[in-house]
Motif scaffolding. Structure first.
Motif, short mmCIF file in Angstrom:
data_model
loop_
_atom_site.label_atom_id
_atom_site.label_comp_id
_atom_site.label_asym_id
_atom_site.label_seq_id
_atom_site.Cartn_x
_atom_site.Cartn_y
_atom_site.Cartn_z
N ALA A 23 23.89 -28.51 10.97
CA ALA A 23 23.57 -27.01 11.68
C ALA A 23 22.04 -26.18 10.78
O ALA A 23 21.32 -27.18 9.86
N ARG A 24 21.39 -25.48 11.50
CA ARG A 24 19.90 -25.15 11.26
C ARG A 24 19.75 -24.39 10.30
O ARG A 24 20.92 -23.93 9.64
N PRO A 25 19.01 -25.14 9.78
CA PRO A 25 18.63 -24.11 8.29
C PRO A 25 18.05 -22.21 8.89
O PRO A 25 17.28 -22.04 9.80
N PRO A 26 18.18 -21.14 8.25
CA PRO A 26 18.06 -19.88 8.32
C PRO A 26 16.69 -20.16 8.57
O PRO A 26 15.66 -20.49 7.63
N ARG A 27 16.35 -19.18 10.20
CA ARG A 27 15.11 -19.14 10.21
C ARG A 27 13.92 -17.99 9.33
O ARG A 27 15.38 -17.15 9.29
N PRO A 28 13.12 -17.52 8.78
CA PRO A 28 12.56 -16.77 8.05
C PRO A 28 12.16 -16.39 9.08
O PRO A 28 11.72 -16.17 9.97
N SER A 29 12.98 -14.68 8.37
CA SER A 29 12.59 -13.57 9.26
C SER A 29 11.44 -13.34 9.74
O SER A 29 10.41 -13.06 8.54
N ARG A 30 10.77 -12.85 10.53
CA ARG A 30 9.14 -12.76 11.14
C ARG A 30 9.03 -10.98 11.10
O ARG A 30 7.98 -10.22 10.94
N LEU A 31 9.88 -10.65 11.01
CA LEU A 31 10.77 -9.16 10.17
C LEU A 31 9.68 -8.12 9.06
O LEU A 31 8.56 -7.15 9.18
N LEU A 32 10.16 -8.79 7.90
CA LEU A 32 9.25 -8.86 6.43
C LEU A 32 8.00 -8.97 6.75
O LEU A 32 7.31 -8.14 6.15
N PRO A 33 7.50 -9.69 6.91
CA PRO A 33 5.80 -10.09 7.01
C PRO A 33 4.56 -8.51 7.63
O PRO A 33 4.13 -8.26 7.41
N LEU A 34 5.64 -8.50 8.86
CA LEU A 34 5.08 -7.24 9.97
C LEU A 34 4.36 -6.22 9.82
O LEU A 34 4.38 -5.19 9.21
N LEU A 35 6.76 -5.95 8.58
CA LEU A 35 6.19 -4.62 8.22
C LEU A 35 5.91 -4.75 6.82
O LEU A 35 4.64 -3.44 6.31
N LEU A 36 4.93 -5.76 6.03
CA LEU A 36 4.36 -5.72 4.94
C LEU A 36 2.94 -5.99 5.38
O LEU A 36 2.80 -5.09 4.73
N VAL A 37 2.92 -6.20 6.76
CA VAL A 37 1.10 -6.02 7.09
C VAL A 37 1.08 -4.30 7.67
O VAL A 37 0.45 -4.20 7.45
N ALA A 38 2.37 -4.23 7.47
CA ALA A 38 2.17 -2.31 8.74
C ALA A 38 1.78 -1.61 7.04
O ALA A 38 0.97 -0.48 7.67
N LEU A 39 2.31 -1.64 6.66
CA LEU A 39 2.52 -1.13 5.05
C LEU A 39 1.22 -0.98 4.46
O LEU A 39 0.58 -0.40 4.14
N LEU A 40 0.52 -2.21 4.56
CA LEU A 40 -0.79 -2.48 4.12
C LEU A 40 -1.98 -1.26 4.44
O LEU A 40 -3.01 -0.85 4.35
N LEU A 41 -1.38 -1.86 5.91
CA LEU A 41 -2.36 -0.75 6.98
C LEU A 41 -3.05 0.08 7.26
O LEU A 41 -3.43 1.39 7.03
N ILE A 42 -1.43 1.12 6.39
CA ILE A 42 -1.49 1.96 6.04
C ILE A 42 -2.41 2.66 5.11
O ILE A 42 -2.41 3.82 4.47
N VAL A 43 -1.70 1.56 4.07
CA VAL A 43 -2.20 1.99 2.79
C VAL A 43 -3.72 2.16 2.91
O VAL A 43 -4.56 2.98 2.46
N HIS A 44 -4.21 0.98 3.24
CA HIS A 44 -5.66 0.51 3.92
C HIS A 44 -6.36 2.37 4.71
O HIS A 44 -6.92 2.76 3.90
N ALA A 45 -5.59 2.54 5.20
CA ALA A 45 -6.13 3.60 6.08
C ALA A 45 -6.36 4.37 5.09
O ALA A 45 -7.57 5.71 5.92
N GLN A 46 -5.41 4.93 4.50
CA GLN A 46 -5.07 6.70 3.85
C GLN A 46 -6.38 5.79 2.44
O GLN A 46 -6.57 7.16 2.76
N LEU A 47 -7.00 4.38 1.91
CA LEU A 47 -7.48 5.05 0.99
C LEU A 47 -9.29 5.57 2.31
O LEU A 47 -10.02 5.65 1.03
N TRP A 48 -9.10 5.26 3.69
CA TRP A 48 -10.35 5.11 3.60
C TRP A 48 -10.76 6.67 5.13
O TRP A 48 -11.93 7.01 5.15
N PHE A 49 -9.67 6.91 5.44
CA PHE A 49 -9.98 7.52 6.20
C PHE A 49 -9.25 9.17 5.82
O PHE A 49 -9.08 10.20 6.23
N GLY A 50 -8.05 8.78 4.99
CA GLY A 50 -6.74 9.82 3.85
C GLY A 50 -7.64 10.75 3.76
O GLY A 50 -9.08 10.72 2.71
N ARG A 51 -6.49 12.35 2.63
CA ARG A 51 -6.95 12.77 1.37
C ARG A 51 -7.45 11.96 0.42
O ARG A 51 -6.84 11.64 0.37
#
Length: 96
Positions: free
Chosen positions: A2-30
């Motif tokens: 049996a093949r070992p379970p492949r790590p999900s690429r969804l979690l890193p993409l979600l974390l990167v998106a969250l980081l981008l949102i926080v960073h955008a808020q830091l520079w452009f938001g209220r």
């Protein structure tokens, strides 16, 4: 085998998106970094104007007090040394 379970690429993409949102808020938001810097600059300018106005008020108050006391002092000296009498006053000098 049996093949070992492949790590999900969804979690890193979600974390990167969250980081981008926080960073955008830091520079452009209220409450962003540029906005806070601009407000700090405005606060410094207003503090400077307040300090200048307070100093001017103190100078004017001292000038008014000097004028009030100065006139009283001049009048007292003129009465004592020169015998100044205001209209409708009677001057009485007692020699001892």
């Amino acid at each position: 085998m049996a093949r070992p379970p492949r790590p999900s690429r969804l979690l890193p993409l979600l974390l990167v998106a969250l980081l981008l949102i926080v960073h955008a808020q830091l520079w452009f938001g209220r409450g962003s970094v540029p906005q806070v810097a601009a407000l700090a600059q405005k606060l410094e300018a207003q503090t400077q104007r307040n300090t200048e106005a307070r100093q001017q008020n103190e100078r004017l108050a001292a000038e008014v007090q000097d004028l009030q006391e100065g006139l009283d002092m001049v009048e007292e000296k003129a009465r004592r040394e020169l015998g100044m009498v205001k209209p409708n006053e009677i001057y009485v000098q007692i020699e001892q």
